[in-house]
Design an enzyme around this catalytic site. Structure first.
Site, PDB file in Angstrom:
ATOM      1  N   THR A 288      20.695   0.119 -42.299  1.00  0.00           N
ATOM      2  CA  THR A 288      21.312   1.375 -41.854  1.00  0.00           C
ATOM      3  C   THR A 288      21.056   2.493 -42.861  1.00  0.00           C
ATOM      4  OG1 THR A 288      23.067   0.124 -40.766  1.00  0.00           O
ATOM      5  CG2 THR A 288      23.523   2.439 -41.222  1.00  0.00           C
TER       6      THR A 288
ATOM      7  N   VAL B 185      30.969   5.606 -53.011  1.00  0.00           N
ATOM      8  CA  VAL B 185      32.359   5.928 -52.655  1.00  0.00           C
ATOM      9  C   VAL B 185      32.371   7.106 -51.697  1.00  0.00           C
ATOM     10  CG1 VAL B 185      34.641   6.581 -53.522  1.00  0.00           C
ATOM     11  CG2 VAL B 185      33.154   5.145 -54.924  1.00  0.00           C
TER      12      VAL B 185
ATOM     13  N   ASP C 112      36.722  -3.470 -49.393  1.00  0.00           N
ATOM     14  CA  ASP C 112      35.799  -2.343 -49.555  1.00  0.00           C
ATOM     15  C   ASP C 112      36.536  -1.151 -50.190  1.00  0.00           C
ATOM     16  OD1 ASP C 112      33.094  -1.036 -48.661  1.00  0.00           O
ATOM     17  OD2 ASP C 112      34.649   0.347 -47.985  1.00  0.00           O
TER      18      ASP C 112
ATOM     19  N   LYS D 244      36.191   0.712 -54.084  1.00  0.00           N
ATOM     20  CA  LYS D 244      36.069   2.169 -54.302  1.00  0.00           C
ATOM     21  C   LYS D 244      37.176   2.667 -55.232  1.00  0.00           C
ATOM     22  CE  LYS D 244      33.724   2.666 -49.873  1.00  0.00           C
ATOM     23  NZ  LYS D 244      33.897   2.733 -48.427  1.00  0.00           N
TER      24      LYS D 244
ATOM     25  N   GLY E  11      28.205   5.628 -42.552  1.00  0.00           N
ATOM     26  CA  GLY E  11      27.095   5.917 -41.637  1.00  0.00           C
ATOM     27  C   GLY E  11      25.834   6.218 -42.425  1.00  0.00           C
TER      28      GLY E  11
HETATM   29  P1  NAP Z   1      22.347  -3.261 -43.779  1.00  0.00           P
HETATM   30  O1  NAP Z   1      22.146  -2.388 -42.606  1.00  0.00           O
HETATM   31  O2  NAP Z   1      22.859  -4.635 -43.581  1.00  0.00           O
HETATM   32  O3  NAP Z   1      20.952  -3.312 -44.571  1.00  0.00           O
HETATM   33  C1  NAP Z   1      20.729  -4.166 -45.658  1.00  0.00           C
HETATM   34  C2  NAP Z   1      19.243  -4.179 -45.975  1.00  0.00           C
HETATM   35  O4  NAP Z   1      19.048  -4.947 -47.140  1.00  0.00           O
HETATM   36  C3  NAP Z   1      18.377  -4.786 -44.881  1.00  0.00           C
HETATM   37  O5  NAP Z   1      17.178  -4.078 -44.795  1.00  0.00           O
HETATM   38  C4  NAP Z   1      18.096  -6.211 -45.379  1.00  0.00           C
HETATM   39  O6  NAP Z   1      16.831  -6.714 -44.983  1.00  0.00           O
HETATM   40  C5  NAP Z   1      18.104  -5.993 -46.881  1.00  0.00           C
HETATM   41  N1  NAP Z   1      18.570  -7.169 -47.621  1.00  0.00           N
HETATM   42  C6  NAP Z   1      19.832  -7.654 -47.704  1.00  0.00           C
HETATM   43  N2  NAP Z   1      19.878  -8.719 -48.521  1.00  0.00           N
HETATM   44  C7  NAP Z   1      18.616  -8.917 -48.966  1.00  0.00           C
HETATM   45  C8  NAP Z   1      18.008  -9.851 -49.840  1.00  0.00           C
HETATM   46  N3  NAP Z   1      18.707 -10.834 -50.423  1.00  0.00           N
HETATM   47  N4  NAP Z   1      16.675  -9.754 -50.079  1.00  0.00           N
HETATM   48  C9  NAP Z   1      15.957  -8.773 -49.501  1.00  0.00           C
HETATM   49  N5  NAP Z   1      16.469  -7.847 -48.658  1.00  0.00           N
HETATM   50  C10 NAP Z   1      17.779  -7.927 -48.396  1.00  0.00           C
HETATM   51  O7  NAP Z   1      23.340  -2.576 -44.837  1.00  0.00           O
HETATM   52  P2  NAP Z   1      23.691  -1.030 -44.995  1.00  0.00           P
HETATM   53  O8  NAP Z   1      24.772  -0.665 -44.047  1.00  0.00           O
HETATM   54  O9  NAP Z   1      22.440  -0.240 -45.023  1.00  0.00           O
HETATM   55  O10 NAP Z   1      24.397  -1.036 -46.439  1.00  0.00           O
HETATM   56  C11 NAP Z   1      23.654  -1.218 -47.601  1.00  0.00           C
HETATM   57  C12 NAP Z   1      24.516  -0.923 -48.828  1.00  0.00           C
HETATM   58  O11 NAP Z   1      25.028   0.399 -48.744  1.00  0.00           O
HETATM   59  C13 NAP Z   1      25.747  -1.822 -48.985  1.00  0.00           C
HETATM   60  O12 NAP Z   1      25.992  -1.998 -50.363  1.00  0.00           O
HETATM   61  C14 NAP Z   1      26.862  -1.005 -48.374  1.00  0.00           C
HETATM   62  O13 NAP Z   1      28.130  -1.331 -48.891  1.00  0.00           O
HETATM   63  C15 NAP Z   1      26.449   0.376 -48.815  1.00  0.00           C
HETATM   64  N6  NAP Z   1      26.964   1.481 -48.000  1.00  0.00           N
HETATM   65  C16 NAP Z   1      26.842   1.442 -46.656  1.00  0.00           C
HETATM   66  C17 NAP Z   1      27.297   2.496 -45.917  1.00  0.00           C
HETATM   67  C18 NAP Z   1      27.212   2.508 -44.423  1.00  0.00           C
HETATM   68  O14 NAP Z   1      27.844   3.398 -43.805  1.00  0.00           O
HETATM   69  N7  NAP Z   1      26.487   1.605 -43.796  1.00  0.00           N
HETATM   70  C19 NAP Z   1      27.887   3.593 -46.555  1.00  0.00           C
HETATM   71  C20 NAP Z   1      27.996   3.603 -47.943  1.00  0.00           C
HETATM   72  C21 NAP Z   1      27.532   2.534 -48.661  1.00  0.00           C
HETATM   73  P3  NAP Z   1      16.480  -6.973 -43.427  1.00  0.00           P
HETATM   74  O15 NAP Z   1      16.436  -5.599 -42.815  1.00  0.00           O
HETATM   75  O16 NAP Z   1      15.159  -7.640 -43.420  1.00  0.00           O
HETATM   76  O17 NAP Z   1      17.602  -7.791 -42.899  1.00  0.00           O
HETATM   77  N1  HSE Z   2      31.774   0.061 -44.647  1.00  0.00           N
HETATM   78  C1  HSE Z   2      32.034   1.241 -45.394  1.00  0.00           C
HETATM   79  C2  HSE Z   2      33.067   2.059 -44.684  1.00  0.00           C
HETATM   80  C3  HSE Z   2      30.773   2.045 -45.573  1.00  0.00           C
HETATM   81  O1  HSE Z   2      33.341   1.786 -43.504  1.00  0.00           O
HETATM   82  O2  HSE Z   2      33.645   2.971 -45.292  1.00  0.00           O
HETATM   83  C4  HSE Z   2      30.945   3.235 -46.477  1.00  0.00           C
HETATM   84  O3  HSE Z   2      31.237   2.853 -47.790  1.00  0.00           O
END
Ligand code: NAP
Ligand code: HSE
Length: 431
Positions: A32, A150, A218, A222, A319
């Protein structure tokens, strides 16, 4: 985005000149957030070069499955599932958006140990290992940046680090998890818990293990990071009282409703009685409060200080797009002193149609305000005659600013002391 062949040099060594400075970026994670970042770098490539004198080049992308098709296609040879091959890529900056502690921690230590810039959205990693990563950064000339960890797109880390030191922060509290706030908002719209959670997952708000959102871990991560920044508390050590929404979100929302309030999952850390108090728990807040008015995946954070009053920060807390924006802002900081933005000539073209309230002194008026508005092509919507005060008021339908200026001039010409006030019912661009 340009994909180039690279030589070993650091950003600081890259020769300044009229050409944008090339910053090579290795991206761990292409889900994402990683996908949204690749899209943002592509969309803003020219603007970034113009404004900041930087051109980002992706040199490697670490994923679990390099064969899977991606919403933002990139050359296949950029993708790898081999952490060692990823670490061997010659990059100035490493962005980590994998999630979890490993291999994220190994990548962080390797990047910082080589004096690189390490940018992450991974709150679990910073909450657990922030101090040792910061030490690795300062020991090797690297840079640790985690604005995206955060509150998504809300620049709270930068505010605490750059704008609020020595303001005497007393406490921080707020909504720090977009997924649970989205669920609570949707429950009050009549959705079921399962529907709301499925929507939050589909929108990319939820963690890959969404129990971390639901049980408050989560938010706890933060809060640990914020308390570290604000009070210097070791984020991995102090106690956080935690109660999440798991299994009881419907009941919590109904209980709040029964007492005339609104349920919100609130995280807080406060300096109290010479110590630190930290909690994450559902709180019934008053319906008119900023917390209650924070809807969907938005976050809201209040920072209470001794010397700078109480400040509020709000915006999209989860997001891909907002989180990628926060990462990009960190990546841009890789270059400490970018050239001043060039002066771009900007045409002023305000085509908006806005609504207005026009009032005049009615005593002795010989022209009809209504007729005058209509003569200038402005539709009156509501007329109010305050006979006692001798004031006649009209609210207009949306019209172009030039029309209301013409009305104002005509009323001034007729000595009717017009007062024109914009009547707003929407945001920046709407009337
Ligand atoms: P996600 O959609 O699950 O994407 C994770 C990515 O990392 C995927 O591309 C996955 O590969 C890769 N991956 C995971 N474990 C791996 C491993 N062991 N080796 C190699 N590749 C690996 O997660 P996301 O929502 O983007 O979130 C990523 C980070 O950002 C997390 O720490 C989350 O807490 C943080 N975050 C997310 C948001 C949000 O709104 N989504 C907001 C703030 C912070 P594949 O694609 O091949 O599966
Ligand atoms: N899963 C987290 C949330 C992503 O819903 O706030 C942003 O840190």
């Amino acid at each position: 985005m340009t994909i180039a062949v690279h030589t070993l040099e650091t950003a600081a060594e890259a020769a300044p000149g009229p050409e944008p400075r090339v910053i090579r970026v290795a991206l761990a994670g292409f889900g994402t957030v990683g996908g949204a970042l690749v899209g943002l770098l592509r969309d803003r490539e020219d603007a970034i070069a113009r404004t900041h004198g930087i051109r980002f080049e992706l040199v490697s992308i670490l994923v679990r499955d390099p064969e899977r098709s991606r919403p933002y296609p990139v050359p296949g040879d950029l993708l790898t599932s081999d952490v060692e091959a990823f670490l061997a890529a010659d990059a100035h900056a490493i962005v980590e958006v994998l999630g979890g502690l490993e291999p994220a921690g190994r990548i962080a230590i390797a990047a910082l140990g080589r004096g690189r810039t390490f940018v992450t959205a991974n709150k679990a990693l910073i909450a657990k290992h922030g101090p040792e990563l910061a030490a690795a950064a300062s020991g090797h000339g690297g840079r640790l940046l985690y604005e995206a960890a955060v509150a998504g797109g809300v620049p709270i880390i930068r505010a605490l680090r750059d704008a609020l030191p020595e303001t005497g922060v007393q406490g921080i509290r707020g909504i720090l998890n977009g997924t649970t706030n989205y669920i609570l908002t949707r429950l009050s719209d009549g959705a079921t818990f399962d529907q709301a959670l499925a929507e939050a997952r589909k929108e990319g708000y939820a963690e890959s293990d969404s129990s971390r959102d639901l049980d408050g871990r989560d938010t706890e991560d933060k809060i640990r990071i914020l308390a570290w920044l604000a009070f210097g508390a070791d984020p991995g050590v102090f106690r956080v009282h935690r109660r999440g929404l798991t299994r009881h979100a419907d009941r919590i929302a109904a209980d709040a409703d029964a007492f005339g309030g609104v349920a919100r999952l609130v995280g807080e850390c406060l300096a109290l009685d010479g110590g630190l108090v930290a909690a994450v728990e559902p709180v019934i807040v008053s319906p008119g409060s900023s917390l209650a008015r924070t809807l969907g995946a938005d976050n809201f954070i209040e920072v209470e200080t001794t010397y700078n009053g109480t400040l509020g920060f709000s915006g999209p807390g989860a997001g891909g797009g907002p989180t990628a924006s926060a990462i990009l802002s960190d990546l841009i900081r890789h270059v400490p002193h970018p050239p001043a933005p060039e002066n771009t000539p900007m045409a002023v073209a305000d085509g908006r149609e806005l609504a207005w309230v026009v009032s005049i002194r009615s005593a002795g008026a010989v022209v009809s305000l209504r007729d005058l508005l209509m003569a200038e092509g402005v539709d009156p919507v509501l007329e109010m005659d305050d006979g006692c005060a001798g004031i006649l008021r009209v609210r207009t339908a949306p019209c172009h600013r030039s029309r209301i200026k013409a009305v104002e001039r005509a009323l001034e010409g007729a000595s009717l002391e017009p007062v024109v006030t914009r009547f707003e019912s929407g945001g920046f661009s709407s009337a």
